[in-house]
Design an enzyme around this catalytic site. Sequence first.
Site, short mmCIF file in Angstrom:
data_model
loop_
_atom_site.label_atom_id
_atom_site.label_comp_id
_atom_site.label_asym_id
_atom_site.label_seq_id
_atom_site.Cartn_x
_atom_site.Cartn_y
_atom_site.Cartn_z
N ASP A 11 60.70 6.53 -2.15
CA ASP A 11 59.52 7.38 -2.31
C ASP A 11 60.05 8.69 -2.92
O ASP A 11 61.26 8.94 -2.89
CB ASP A 11 58.89 7.60 -0.93
N LEU A 12 59.18 9.53 -3.44
CA LEU A 12 59.61 10.80 -4.04
C LEU A 12 59.32 12.00 -3.15
O LEU A 12 60.22 12.67 -2.67
CB LEU A 12 58.95 10.99 -5.41
N ASP A 13 58.03 12.29 -2.90
CA ASP A 13 57.64 13.48 -2.14
C ASP A 13 58.13 13.41 -0.70
O ASP A 13 57.88 12.44 0.01
CB ASP A 13 56.11 13.63 -2.15
N TRP A 20 55.05 18.09 -2.11
CA TRP A 20 54.16 17.13 -2.75
C TRP A 20 54.00 17.60 -4.19
O TRP A 20 53.54 18.73 -4.42
CB TRP A 20 52.79 17.08 -2.08
N SER A 69 55.98 5.80 -5.84
CA SER A 69 55.27 6.99 -5.38
C SER A 69 53.77 6.83 -5.63
O SER A 69 53.37 6.33 -6.67
CB SER A 69 55.78 8.22 -6.12
N ARG A 70 52.98 7.30 -4.66
CA ARG A 70 51.52 7.23 -4.78
C ARG A 70 50.93 8.51 -5.33
O ARG A 70 49.72 8.70 -5.28
CB ARG A 70 50.91 6.93 -3.40
N LYS A 100 51.25 1.33 -1.50
CA LYS A 100 52.67 1.03 -1.70
C LYS A 100 52.91 -0.46 -1.85
O LYS A 100 53.84 -0.87 -2.53
CB LYS A 100 53.52 1.58 -0.55
N ASP A 123 59.17 8.74 3.80
CA ASP A 123 58.94 9.66 4.92
C ASP A 123 57.65 9.34 5.67
O ASP A 123 57.44 9.85 6.76
CB ASP A 123 58.87 11.11 4.42
#
Length: 160
Positions: A11-13, A20, A69-70, A100, A123
């Site tokens: 994931d990114l954020d 975010w 990532s969403r 996801k 996370d």
Amino acid sequence: MARLPQLAVFDLDYTLWPFWVDTHVEPPFHKSRDWSVRDSNEKIIRLYPEVPNVLEHLHGLGVSIAAASRTSEIQGANQLLELFNLTQYFAHKEIYPGCKVTHFERLQQKSGIPYSEMIFFDDEKRNIIDVSKLGVTCIHVQSEMSLHTLTKGLETFAKS
């Protein structure tokens, strides 16, 4: 040597960076003269400190890497990966709003790698719950992505 995943997905954020991308920072992003990455308000943007080492380590082990990532800030997320010199590590990127599970279905189709050979770092507990139902080894990142979290994750994967 312990069994390694064929694909590590991040994931990114709040996994690779402490914000975010669609709410806490203002795209477009750029590199300033002092080589720092900044948003359009000149706010300095940083990765979690060990992220480049984590990706380099996985790359060195021969593990493919993907982003899932969403975020709705698709362009900004891709721009940050580029500015932080991380795009070289990512074989696949699924960056768009939605579930996801959809990201993983597409990653599986594109890579041909079975879910059982993937590890996922995120996370958000709900993503961990959803994706684990596919048979992916999921690791809940509770503070930030680090070499310690990677090592623990790879140990969990090896036992799966």
